[in-house]
Design a protein around this motif. Structure first.
Motif, PDB file in Angstrom:
ATOM      1  N   GLY A 286       0.782  -1.227   0.000  1.00  0.00           N
ATOM      2  CA  GLY A 286       0.000   0.000   0.000  1.00  0.00           C
ATOM      3  C   GLY A 286       0.810   1.270   0.000  1.00  0.00           C
ATOM      4  N   LYS A 287       2.091   1.188  -0.318  1.00  0.00           N
ATOM      5  CA  LYS A 287       2.954   2.366  -0.301  1.00  0.00           C
ATOM      6  C   LYS A 287       3.080   2.981  -1.702  1.00  0.00           C
ATOM      7  N   LYS A 288       3.214   4.283  -1.730  1.00  0.00           N
ATOM      8  CA  LYS A 288       3.471   4.992  -2.980  1.00  0.00           C
ATOM      9  C   LYS A 288       4.976   5.117  -3.141  1.00  0.00           C
ATOM     10  N   VAL A 289       5.484   4.637  -4.273  1.00  0.00           N
ATOM     11  CA  VAL A 289       6.928   4.541  -4.462  1.00  0.00           C
ATOM     12  C   VAL A 289       7.350   5.298  -5.716  1.00  0.00           C
ATOM     13  N   ALA A 290       8.433   6.049  -5.596  1.00  0.00           N
ATOM     14  CA  ALA A 290       9.094   6.651  -6.755  1.00  0.00           C
ATOM     15  C   ALA A 290      10.383   5.877  -6.997  1.00  0.00           C
ATOM     16  N   MET A 291      10.745   5.664  -8.275  1.00  0.00           N
ATOM     17  CA  MET A 291      11.915   4.841  -8.577  1.00  0.00           C
ATOM     18  C   MET A 291      12.710   5.446  -9.725  1.00  0.00           C
TER      19      MET A 291
ATOM     20  N   ILE B 105      13.645  -5.547   6.450  1.00  0.00           N
ATOM     21  CA  ILE B 105      14.429  -4.633   7.296  1.00  0.00           C
ATOM     22  C   ILE B 105      13.840  -3.233   7.254  1.00  0.00           C
ATOM     23  N   LEU B 106      13.393  -2.821   6.089  1.00  0.00           N
ATOM     24  CA  LEU B 106      12.762  -1.515   5.957  1.00  0.00           C
ATOM     25  C   LEU B 106      11.517  -1.429   6.831  1.00  0.00           C
ATOM     26  N   ALA B 107      10.723  -2.497   6.825  1.00  0.00           N
ATOM     27  CA  ALA B 107       9.457  -2.507   7.571  1.00  0.00           C
ATOM     28  C   ALA B 107       9.663  -2.607   9.076  1.00  0.00           C
ATOM     29  N   HIS B 108      10.682  -3.341   9.495  1.00  0.00           N
ATOM     30  CA  HIS B 108      10.817  -3.654  10.921  1.00  0.00           C
ATOM     31  C   HIS B 108      11.979  -2.965  11.615  1.00  0.00           C
TER      32      HIS B 108
ATOM     33  N   GLU C  64      13.988   3.583  10.458  1.00  0.00           N
ATOM     34  CA  GLU C  64      13.358   4.640  11.261  1.00  0.00           C
ATOM     35  C   GLU C  64      11.938   4.958  10.797  1.00  0.00           C
ATOM     36  N   LYS C  65      11.479   4.324   9.702  1.00  0.00           N
ATOM     37  CA  LYS C  65      10.122   4.521   9.195  1.00  0.00           C
ATOM     38  C   LYS C  65       9.410   3.173   9.094  1.00  0.00           C
ATOM     39  N   PRO C  66       9.179   2.484  10.219  1.00  0.00           N
ATOM     40  CA  PRO C  66       8.580   1.146  10.171  1.00  0.00           C
ATOM     41  C   PRO C  66       7.137   1.175   9.664  1.00  0.00           C
ATOM     42  N   PHE C  67       6.711   0.056   9.113  1.00  0.00           N
ATOM     43  CA  PHE C  67       5.342  -0.066   8.613  1.00  0.00           C
ATOM     44  C   PHE C  67       4.937  -1.537   8.637  1.00  0.00           C
TER      45      PHE C  67
ATOM     46  N   SER D 116       6.150  14.392  -5.397  1.00  0.00           N
ATOM     47  CA  SER D 116       5.233  13.299  -5.730  1.00  0.00           C
ATOM     48  C   SER D 116       4.448  12.769  -4.544  1.00  0.00           C
ATOM     49  N   ASP D 117       4.779  13.244  -3.330  1.00  0.00           N
ATOM     50  CA  ASP D 117       4.129  12.751  -2.117  1.00  0.00           C
ATOM     51  C   ASP D 117       4.300  11.242  -1.981  1.00  0.00           C
ATOM     52  N   CYS D 118       5.486  10.738  -2.343  1.00  0.00           N
ATOM     53  CA  CYS D 118       5.736   9.301  -2.262  1.00  0.00           C
ATOM     54  C   CYS D 118       6.169   8.919  -0.847  1.00  0.00           C
ATOM     55  N   ASP D 119       5.903   7.675  -0.478  1.00  0.00           N
ATOM     56  CA  ASP D 119       6.326   7.161   0.822  1.00  0.00           C
ATOM     57  C   ASP D 119       7.803   6.784   0.808  1.00  0.00           C
TER      58      ASP D 119
END
Length: 442
Positions: free
Chosen positions: A71-76, A279-282, A285-288, A140-143
């Protein structure tokens, strides 16, 4: 360089393509200073930085797909592109519009000239599009922002960003030794230069010596690091041109995954992306919240063009552009379960170490015949040179063509119903073939 009147998307693209004619690479300080002049757009982004020799784009794609499934908005931002330069800029699953491209181009352009008719500082091709990406993504208001390095790591323009959430390094091998280093350990040290205090790191276990470089760099910065290896995934089966495999995770036990690809090397890239997402999720500094089902969905729905991509029935393109990429490509071909004949269309750029690539392709004894082509790209090796390299191996069924179009037409016309055609050797070749196949005449 003098100011020009650039008003259309096509003019902007032509201008950017022409940049290498009049500018060279700048220092990291120059790049940081220009980012600051643009308003420090990178400071508004949650950046995941990805470096490595092979698999960078694929890891970016799998990670983006997993995050979007969560459910995240991603820029790449990735490179190179295959057909359209806008492929390098993806926001929320979509390539940017021509209007957005032109707007970002002009904003960088105005900062370069700063109201004057000439400029003292001018970004390189890669620096220019990197600056454009930072401006586009910041608004872009990306997460999350997934950022792929260009050629290197420590001195790469992308490494000037101020704040990262995670650093990822893919498989390491010898490539671009004239620009980088001449051992895998030295190349690893350059790639480890993207590690940043406060941001965890994830890396692929290319070898014990390479991994030691990453462990030591992480320890020196006081950051946590995770190593992913072949022990972390297991091939299960092929099914309908897809791969069923399992990945050992930190938080979800073993997960059974399905990748919609015939490329077995993508198991490695997907496993690295899964660990990065965990690792990103858990641990960042921005867990989800991230679930095993979201990981499964992300891997299964991921698509990355030009990597064992079926562009026509039984016609595959693959960007095996260096010796290690060829190794992975040949392993995938050998395991693809195809029982009919195989042929290969091949081309490469002249500044690659192409002779070991050719040796591997011939000695694999996977292909019944070879079609050699000269690409339009200015760096392409000549057909005559390719022919000379292949003719060192007696008994090959070999045809040489002045253009990729001629080679493709012949290969398609001669292909038997049960035969599979592979097109590999350069991402520029892949791009040229994909562009040709857009024509209804093929």
């Amino acid at each position: 360089m003098e100011r020009q009147n650039i008003t259309t998307f096509e003019e902007a693209v032509n201008y950017i393509y022409g940049i290498p004619k009049f500018t060279g690479k700048h220092s990291m300080e120059d790049t940081k200073e220009f980012l600051h002049a643009l308003g420090d757009p990178d400071r508004k982004l949650n950046i995941i930085h990805i470096a490595g020799t092979n698999g960078k784009g694929s890891v970016c794609a799998y990670l983006r797909s997993i995050l979007e499934a969560a459910g995240k908005k991603v820029a790449m931002f990735t490179s190179p592109h295959l057909v359209d330069v806008r492929e390098r800029f993806v926001i929320d699953g979509e390539m940017i519009s021509k209007e957005s491209f032109l707007d970002a181009f002009h904003r960088v352009y105005e900062a370069v000239f700063d109201g004057k008719d000439t400029c003292d500082y001018h970004p390189t091709f890669f620096e220019y599009i990197f600056f454009m990406a930072m401006l586009l993504f910041a608004e872009s208001d990306c997460d999350f922002c997934i950022l792929e390095t260009g050629l290197g790591g420590r001195l790469d323009a992308t490494n000037t960003v101020a704040h990262k959430l995670l650093s990822v390094v893919t498989h390491i091998s010898l490539d671009h030794v004239e620009y980088l280093c001449d051992t895998e350990e030295k190349i690893a040290a350059e790639k480890a230069g993207i590690f940043q205090p406060g941001a965890p790191a994830v890396f692929w276990n290319t070898s014990e010596e390479v991994s030691r470089v990453f462990w030591e760099k992480a320890a020196s910065l006081g950051i946590s690091a995770a190593c992913v290896s072949k022990e972390d995934y297991a091939f299960l089966s092929f099914a309908h041109k897809s791969i069923d495999f399992s990945v050992c995770t930190r938080y979800y036990n073993d997960i059974r995954l399905c990748a919609k690809t015939a490329a077995t090397y993508q198991m490695e890239n997907a496993a690295l992306a899964v660990r990065a997402a965990e690792i990103l999720a858990h641990e960042s500094e921005k867990p989800f919240t991230l679930t095993a089902e979201q990981i499964k969905t992300g891997v299964e729905t991921c698509f990355w063009a030009g990597r064992m991509e079926e562009v026509r029935p039984e016609v595959y393109v693959d960007g095996a552009h260096n010796e290690d990429g060829v190794r992975a490509f040949l392993e995938a071909v050998a395991q693809d379960g195809h029982e009919g004949g195989r042929s290969l269309m091949f081309s490469v750029v002249a500044d690659k170490d192409y002779e070991p690539m050719i040796d591997k392709m011939v000695r694999a004894e996977l292909f019944d015949r070879f079609y050699l082509a000269h690409m339009k790209n200015g760096r392409a090796i000549s057909g005559e040179r390719l022919q000379a390299c292949f003719e060192r191996y007696p008994g090959l069924r070999l045809q040489v063509f002045e253009t990729c179009e001629e080679a493709l037409r012949t290969a398609l016309s001669e292909r038997k119903e049960s035969e599979r055609l592979y097109i590999a050797g350069s991402l520029y070749l892949v791009g040229e073939i994909k562009e040709l196949l857009r024509d209804d005449q093929f």
